[in-house]
Design a protein around this motif. Structure first.
Motif, short mmCIF file in Angstrom:
data_model
loop_
_atom_site.label_atom_id
_atom_site.label_comp_id
_atom_site.label_asym_id
_atom_site.label_seq_id
_atom_site.Cartn_x
_atom_site.Cartn_y
_atom_site.Cartn_z
N LEU A 170 0.83 -1.21 0.00
CA LEU A 170 0.00 0.00 0.00
C LEU A 170 0.86 1.26 0.00
O LEU A 170 0.50 2.26 -0.62
CB LEU A 170 -0.93 0.00 1.22
N GLY A 174 -0.42 2.12 -3.18
CA GLY A 174 -1.77 2.39 -2.68
C GLY A 174 -2.44 3.56 -3.37
O GLY A 174 -3.64 3.51 -3.68
N ASP A 175 -1.69 4.63 -3.63
CA ASP A 175 -2.28 5.81 -4.27
C ASP A 175 -2.79 5.49 -5.67
O ASP A 175 -3.75 6.10 -6.14
CB ASP A 175 -1.24 6.93 -4.35
N PHE A 178 -6.01 2.81 -4.98
CA PHE A 178 -7.17 3.28 -4.24
C PHE A 178 -7.27 4.80 -4.34
O PHE A 178 -6.27 5.50 -4.38
CB PHE A 178 -7.08 2.86 -2.77
N ASN A 181 -7.46 8.69 -0.07
CA ASN A 181 -6.19 8.75 0.65
C ASN A 181 -6.37 8.67 2.16
O ASN A 181 -5.56 8.09 2.87
CB ASN A 181 -5.43 10.03 0.29
N LEU A 184 -6.94 5.18 3.10
CA LEU A 184 -5.69 4.45 2.92
C LEU A 184 -4.76 4.68 4.11
O LEU A 184 -4.12 3.74 4.61
CB LEU A 184 -5.02 4.90 1.63
N ASN A 188 -3.42 1.82 6.71
CA ASN A 188 -1.98 1.63 6.98
C ASN A 188 -1.67 1.74 8.46
O ASN A 188 -0.83 1.00 8.99
CB ASN A 188 -1.17 2.67 6.20
N LEU A 217 -10.57 -0.26 2.63
CA LEU A 217 -10.05 -0.51 1.29
C LEU A 217 -11.12 -0.93 0.31
O LEU A 217 -10.83 -1.18 -0.87
CB LEU A 217 -8.95 -1.59 1.36
#
Length: 254
Positions: A170, A174-175, A178, A181, A184, A188, A217
């Protein structure tokens, strides 16, 4: 290896060598395999690349639950994925190889008592998430629910490793994978802060944390999956059946 009749046995031997214990053999075998695959890609030898994928899948079916072959196979796949040498296979025919490989990984993980093999399965699964490929949506749909299940695997070491590797994935991609932010970041934070390797979870705190990560997610879980709890591991204390040392015994007896 380019002769059809010999592709399967030779490639199978190379796979075991690449993922084996002997470093010198592994390095030379890896170099040979990588060069061969690069040559196929440069020549656009699609049929041979597909044949290679068939051999990999065939090994899963032929040696099901056999750690002596499957652990080297998983190690080989992980290396090939890390270097982007399986991109054509992952994208071919709307992700058929990807779906088949993921089915093999899920099947092999069920009731598996070999922690090393489980760790390798997690590594290969996460390496299948390649955001630069057009099949990334299929990858996420197939891979992420499985990764969520491994966050509640009976073995603490597997849970911790899954959380660590998912956090790394991620952080890297991840950016791209998904949109939200903020979600995310919270996911994390949970992956980092939760103690995933506790022996048991009678209050269901791990389950709640895992479910929250899935929600953040956007990973759908069934009601049955959401209710999974980590219980006592008395029945899992026996020594794993197919540890990697078994491959060492093969080498010594050769």
């Amino acid at each position: 290896v380019n002769i059809d009749d010999f592709t399967q046995p030779i490639l199978s031997g190379i796979v075991v060598s690449v993922g084996g214990l002997t470093e010198s053999v592994s390095k030379s075998s890896s170099a040979s395999l990588f060069e061969w695959i690069k040559g196929l890609r440069a020549a656009k030898a699609t049929s041979k690349i597909f044949r290679m994928g068939e051999v990999f899948l065939g090994l899963f079916h032929q040696y099901k639950r056999n750690g002596r072959v499957l652990l080297p196979l998983l190690t080989t796949l992980d290396k090939l994925l890390s270097y982007g040498l399986l991109d054509e296979l992952l994208c071919a025919q709307n992700g058929i190889f990807l779906s088949s490989l993921m089915s093999c990984l899920v099947s092999e993980a069920k009731c598996c008592s070999d922690v090393k093999r489980l760790l390798a399965i997690v590594g290969v699964s996460l390496n299948l998430l390649q955001p630069h490929l057009e099949t990334v949506s299929i990858m996420q749909h197939k891979v992420l629910p499985f990764i969520m299940s491994m966050l509640l695997n009976p073995y603490p070491r597997v849970r911790r490793y899954t959380a660590e590797q998912l956090f790394v994935k991620l952080a890297e991609d991840g950016d791209t994978m998904f949109d939200a932010n903020q979600c995310l970041e919270e996911a994390n934070q949970l992956l980092l802060s939760v103690v995933w390797h506790v022996e048991c979870d009678p209050r269901g705190q791990l389950s709640d944390s895992r479910n929250r990560v899935a929600d953040l997610l956007g990973i759908p879980l069934t009601s049955e999956q959401r209710s999974v709890k980590i219980g006592k591991r008395d029945s899992l204390q026996s020594t794993p059946k197919d540890e990697f040392e078994s491959y060492s015994s093969l080498v010594n007896n050769a």
